[in-house]
Design a protein around this motif. Structure first.
Motif, short mmCIF file in Angstrom:
data_model
loop_
_atom_site.label_atom_id
_atom_site.label_comp_id
_atom_site.label_asym_id
_atom_site.label_seq_id
_atom_site.Cartn_x
_atom_site.Cartn_y
_atom_site.Cartn_z
N ILE A 106 0.86 -1.19 0.00
CA ILE A 106 0.00 0.00 0.00
C ILE A 106 0.89 1.24 0.00
O ILE A 106 1.80 1.36 0.82
CB ILE A 106 -0.92 0.02 1.25
CG1 ILE A 106 -1.82 -1.21 1.28
CG2 ILE A 106 -1.73 1.31 1.31
CD1 ILE A 106 -2.82 -1.30 0.18
N ASP B 75 -2.55 4.78 -2.80
CA ASP B 75 -3.71 4.02 -2.34
C ASP B 75 -4.43 4.71 -1.20
O ASP B 75 -5.56 4.36 -0.87
CB ASP B 75 -3.26 2.63 -1.86
CG ASP B 75 -2.54 1.87 -2.95
OD1 ASP B 75 -3.15 1.62 -4.00
OD2 ASP B 75 -1.35 1.55 -2.76
N PHE B 76 -3.75 5.71 -0.59
CA PHE B 76 -4.28 6.33 0.64
C PHE B 76 -3.58 7.67 0.83
O PHE B 76 -2.41 7.81 0.49
CB PHE B 76 -3.96 5.42 1.83
CG PHE B 76 -4.79 5.66 3.05
CD1 PHE B 76 -5.91 4.89 3.31
CD2 PHE B 76 -4.47 6.67 3.97
CE1 PHE B 76 -6.68 5.10 4.45
CE2 PHE B 76 -5.23 6.88 5.09
CZ PHE B 76 -6.34 6.10 5.33
N LYS C 253 -6.23 0.80 8.36
CA LYS C 253 -6.58 -0.56 7.95
C LYS C 253 -8.09 -0.74 7.76
O LYS C 253 -8.53 -1.41 6.83
CB LYS C 253 -6.05 -1.57 8.97
CG LYS C 253 -4.55 -1.74 8.90
CD LYS C 253 -4.05 -2.76 9.92
CE LYS C 253 -2.56 -2.98 9.78
NZ LYS C 253 -2.06 -3.98 10.75
N LEU D 202 -9.06 0.99 4.47
CA LEU D 202 -8.59 0.20 3.34
C LEU D 202 -9.42 -1.06 3.16
O LEU D 202 -9.71 -1.48 2.02
CB LEU D 202 -7.11 -0.15 3.51
CG LEU D 202 -6.14 1.00 3.31
CD1 LEU D 202 -4.73 0.60 3.74
CD2 LEU D 202 -6.14 1.48 1.86
N LYS E 161 -11.48 -1.85 -0.22
CA LYS E 161 -11.22 -3.10 -0.95
C LYS E 161 -12.51 -3.88 -1.14
O LYS E 161 -12.79 -4.38 -2.23
CB LYS E 161 -10.20 -3.94 -0.18
CG LYS E 161 -9.78 -5.19 -0.89
CD LYS E 161 -8.71 -5.93 -0.11
CE LYS E 161 -8.29 -7.20 -0.82
NZ LYS E 161 -7.30 -7.95 -0.06
#
Length: 162
Positions: free
Chosen positions: A2, A47-48, A114, A117, A121
């Motif tokens: 990530i 991704d973040f 987390k 994410l 996902k």
């Protein structure tokens, strides 16, 4: 792995966060101001995003708006000293997925990252494409079904096609 864009103007906190997240097996790019953060976001794929609000050159709220234009689905977490309710509300209005105030727990930050994410996902897995672009054609499920019905009026029920 990530990849996270971290924008934090405090050099000590920025380095500490970067090292902590790297130790937790994230790839982290650190920007020291909003303009540098936007440049890095444009030049790389992330991704973040973790954004401070009060930064030189461009504040985190403005940065988040510009990031949302370029990538509406990327998770954004604000990590800031601005703790007034109107600041929190503004953070969510500009597209935050979460908002944490300083001081904060590194462990809590990790858990929040987390969790976000995991939701993202799961959401990406459940999204089904509803249209297909083919050069000059734009097809939706409805138009495909209409065209197929015109070609063959004895089509099976909708649930058997899509």
């Amino acid at each position: 792995m990530i990849k996270i864009l971290l924008t934090e103007d405090d050099p000590n906190l920025g380095s500490l966060l970067q090292e902590y997240l790297q130790a937790k097996e994230f790839e982290v790019d650190l920007a020291r101001d909003g303009n540098q953060g936007l440049d890095m976001f444009i030049q790389n794929e992330y991704d973040f995003c973790i954004l401070d609000v009060m930064m030189p050159k461009k504040d985190g709220f403005s940065l988040a708006k510009e990031i949302r234009i370029k990538n509406p689905g990327i998770p954004i977490l604000f990590l800031t000293a601005k703790s007034m309710p109107e600041d929190t509300l503004k953070g969510f209005e500009v597209g935050a997925d979460d908002y944490m105030t300083k001081p904060f727990s590194m462990e809590e930050l990790l858990v929040r990252i987390k969790a976000i994410l995991k939701r993202v996902k799961k959401k990406r897995k459940t999204l089904k494409p509803t249209s297909l672009h083919l050069e000059a054609f734009f097809l939706t499920r409805t138009s495909i079904r209409s065209h197929m019905k015109a070609i063959s009026p004895n089509l099976p029920p909708k649930s058997q096609i899509f």
